[in-house]
Design a protein around this motif. Structure first.
Motif, short mmCIF file in Angstrom:
data_model
loop_
_atom_site.label_atom_id
_atom_site.label_comp_id
_atom_site.label_asym_id
_atom_site.label_seq_id
_atom_site.Cartn_x
_atom_site.Cartn_y
_atom_site.Cartn_z
N ILE A 1 24.04 54.22 9.39
CA ILE A 1 24.83 54.98 8.43
C ILE A 1 24.09 55.42 7.22
O ILE A 1 23.61 54.50 6.55
N PRO A 2 23.85 56.66 6.71
CA PRO A 2 23.15 57.07 5.66
C PRO A 2 23.92 56.72 4.47
O PRO A 2 25.11 57.31 4.19
N ILE A 3 23.28 56.19 3.44
CA ILE A 3 23.96 56.16 2.50
C ILE A 3 22.76 56.64 1.18
O ILE A 3 21.94 56.13 1.00
N ALA A 4 23.30 57.73 0.30
CA ALA A 4 22.35 58.05 -0.57
C ALA A 4 21.03 58.43 -0.24
O ALA A 4 19.98 58.06 -0.89
N GLY A 5 20.62 58.96 1.05
CA GLY A 5 19.53 59.40 1.50
C GLY A 5 18.79 58.32 2.24
O GLY A 5 17.69 58.82 2.77
N GLN A 6 19.10 57.25 2.43
CA GLN A 6 18.62 56.15 3.33
C GLN A 6 19.62 55.49 4.24
O GLN A 6 20.75 55.18 3.81
N THR A 7 19.16 55.07 5.44
CA THR A 7 20.03 54.36 6.21
C THR A 7 20.31 52.83 5.75
O THR A 7 19.54 52.31 5.01
N MET A 8 21.39 52.22 6.05
CA MET A 8 21.74 50.96 5.36
C MET A 8 20.67 49.96 6.17
O MET A 8 20.08 49.24 5.46
N ASN B 1 24.38 45.32 4.91
CA ASN B 1 24.19 44.49 3.59
C ASN B 1 23.41 45.60 2.52
O ASN B 1 22.34 45.02 2.03
N PRO B 2 23.65 46.98 2.43
CA PRO B 2 22.78 47.86 1.68
C PRO B 2 22.65 47.70 0.42
O PRO B 2 21.61 48.16 -0.34
N LEU B 3 23.42 46.74 -0.35
CA LEU B 3 22.98 46.40 -1.69
C LEU B 3 22.13 45.42 -1.85
O LEU B 3 21.85 44.79 -3.02
N LEU B 4 21.41 44.78 -0.93
CA LEU B 4 20.58 43.79 -1.00
C LEU B 4 19.47 44.22 -1.91
O LEU B 4 18.80 45.61 -1.77
N THR B 5 18.87 43.42 -2.79
CA THR B 5 17.88 43.82 -3.61
C THR B 5 16.85 42.45 -3.80
O THR B 5 17.26 41.61 -3.28
N GLU B 6 15.82 42.70 -4.02
CA GLU B 6 14.94 41.76 -4.66
C GLU B 6 15.39 40.70 -5.44
O GLU B 6 15.03 39.47 -5.42
N GLU B 7 16.00 41.06 -6.35
CA GLU B 7 16.51 40.12 -7.40
C GLU B 7 17.68 39.35 -6.70
O GLU B 7 17.70 37.98 -7.04
N ILE B 8 18.44 39.58 -5.68
CA ILE B 8 19.47 38.80 -5.16
C ILE B 8 18.61 37.94 -3.98
O ILE B 8 18.90 36.61 -4.11
N LYS C 1 34.19 48.66 6.35
CA LYS C 1 35.57 49.48 6.57
C LYS C 1 35.09 50.87 5.48
O LYS C 1 34.33 50.83 4.74
N PRO C 2 35.72 51.93 5.82
CA PRO C 2 35.39 52.93 5.09
C PRO C 2 35.56 52.99 3.64
O PRO C 2 34.80 53.52 2.69
N SER C 3 36.43 52.21 2.87
CA SER C 3 36.62 51.84 1.78
C SER C 3 35.40 51.07 0.97
O SER C 3 35.10 51.33 -0.33
N ASP C 4 34.78 50.30 1.84
CA ASP C 4 33.43 49.76 1.41
C ASP C 4 32.32 50.49 1.49
O ASP C 4 31.40 50.57 0.30
N LEU C 5 32.42 51.52 2.39
CA LEU C 5 31.38 52.62 2.37
C LEU C 5 31.52 53.41 1.01
O LEU C 5 30.43 53.85 0.43
N GLU C 6 32.65 53.83 0.72
CA GLU C 6 32.96 54.35 -0.65
C GLU C 6 32.29 53.86 -1.82
O GLU C 6 31.50 54.53 -2.68
N ILE D 1 28.15 52.85 -6.08
CA ILE D 1 27.13 51.76 -6.78
C ILE D 1 25.60 52.36 -6.56
O ILE D 1 24.97 52.23 -7.63
N LEU D 2 25.36 52.90 -5.33
CA LEU D 2 23.91 53.19 -4.99
C LEU D 2 23.77 54.58 -5.93
O LEU D 2 22.48 54.78 -6.18
N SER D 3 24.43 55.48 -5.93
CA SER D 3 24.37 56.65 -6.47
C SER D 3 24.36 56.39 -7.95
O SER D 3 23.44 57.11 -8.56
N ALA D 4 25.03 55.65 -8.66
CA ALA D 4 24.93 55.18 -10.04
C ALA D 4 23.64 54.54 -10.32
O ALA D 4 22.66 54.60 -11.38
N ARG D 5 23.01 53.56 -9.36
CA ARG D 5 22.01 52.80 -9.57
C ARG D 5 20.82 53.80 -9.62
O ARG D 5 19.77 53.56 -10.36
N GLU D 6 20.70 54.54 -8.83
CA GLU D 6 19.58 55.44 -8.41
C GLU D 6 19.50 56.87 -9.00
O GLU D 6 18.69 57.48 -8.71
N GLY D 7 20.64 57.18 -9.91
CA GLY D 7 20.33 58.15 -10.87
C GLY D 7 20.82 59.54 -10.07
O GLY D 7 20.60 60.55 -10.77
#
Length: 283
Positions: free
Chosen positions: A54-61, A135-142, A267-272, A277-283
């Motif tokens: 599933i693509p989110i803001a230009g990249q797949t999960m 788990n597409p919000l995974l980051t180096e910080e986490i 679920k779809p609400s999670d995707l939204e 979050i990613l759109s705000a994070r990546e500008g």
């Protein structure tokens, strides 16, 4: 790119697994990217039927999870597991496959059975970190927070406490495991440190269908632990420790201070939510 330098500058006193040469053993990260047998609510949003793509803001999960793992200095190699490795590989940007130490393995029926077949082998040497492609919000910080808190447990599970989540996302709907002193939601991070962790993987294969119902899982450890879990007269750490002792291993939760660690896409609400979050994070 995955870094081969073996340092722990942020936490120099943190106990680590050591290779014979005296160097710290880097972790093998397994990304579970297969399809569950039950109907998936995210199927209409998937690319070719694969939720991981599933693509989110230009990249797949899947790509987002892989890039986060590649950025961690604690990760030495990545294994991506799914029913169709070729499809998953085609869904990644070519530079990931070329620059990263990534292999693809065909999965079997059931997550636990798939993992059990490769952990501790040349394809996935110890220690092992298992995570999921949703788990597409995974980051180096986490990941840094998780590895810094790991101090040799045979099995460790990343979680987020409810107050941490609600402080950041008061409307977030998650599945909560409720214990004395708090309620927790999983972060899809599972540390399997050594051979002693294998009984836990075997156990998970038996209870995988009950993964969203904590009380059913604890029921397998006898009526006393089940009663204490239901009545919330036992803390999460104590409950995991007792369950671990039944399997002759050390098991603990790792409570992460970052709410996004426990937001996956079921679920779809999670995707939204994640898209926002990613759109705000990546500008």
């Amino acid at each position: 790119m995955i870094r081969i330098a073996v340092t722990s500058a942020q936490n120099p006193e943190k106990p680590t697994a050591m290779e014979p040469s005296g160097q710290q053993s880097l972790w093998t990260a397994i990304i579970l990217a297969g399809q569950r047998p039950e109907v998936d609510a995210m199927a209409p949003h998937s690319n070719g039927g694969y939720k991981a793509l599933i693509p989110i803001a230009g990249q797949t999960m899947l790509e987002r999870v892989a890039r986060a793992l590649m950025a961690s200095s604690d990760i030495g190699r990545i294994v991506i597991m799914g029913q169709s490795p070729a499809t998953l590989k085609a869904g990644l940007h070519p530079d990931l496959v070329e620059k990263g130490n990534i292999t693809f393995v065909e999965s079997h029926d059931g997550i636990a059975a798939s993992i059990h077949g490769i952990i501790g082998t040349e394809r996935a040497p110890w220690p092992v970190l298992a995570t999921t492609a949703d788990n597409p919000l995974l980051t180096e910080e986490i990941l840094d927070c998780f590895f810094q808190a790991h101090d040799g447990q045979d099995v460790a599970v990343g979680v987020v406490e409810r107050q941490t989540m609600l402080a950041a996302y008061p409307d977030a709907r998650r599945t909560w495991l409720k214990f004395r002193g708090g309620a927790y939601s999983g972060a899809n991070l599972f540390a399997l440190h050594n051979e002693a962790a294998k009984p836990a993987v075997d156990f998970w294969s038996m209870v995988e269908q009950d993964r969203k119902k904590g009380w059913k899982i604890f029921a397998h450890f006898g009526p006393w632990l089940l009663l204490r879990a239901i009545t919330r007269t036992i803390g999460f750490r104590q409950a995991m420790a007792k369950a671990g002792r039944r399997m002759n291993l050390r098991a603990e939760p790792i409570v992460l201070p970052i709410a996004e660690a426990a937001i996956d896409v079921d679920k779809p609400s999670d995707l939204e939510l994640v898209t926002g979050i990613l759109s705000a994070r990546e500008g």
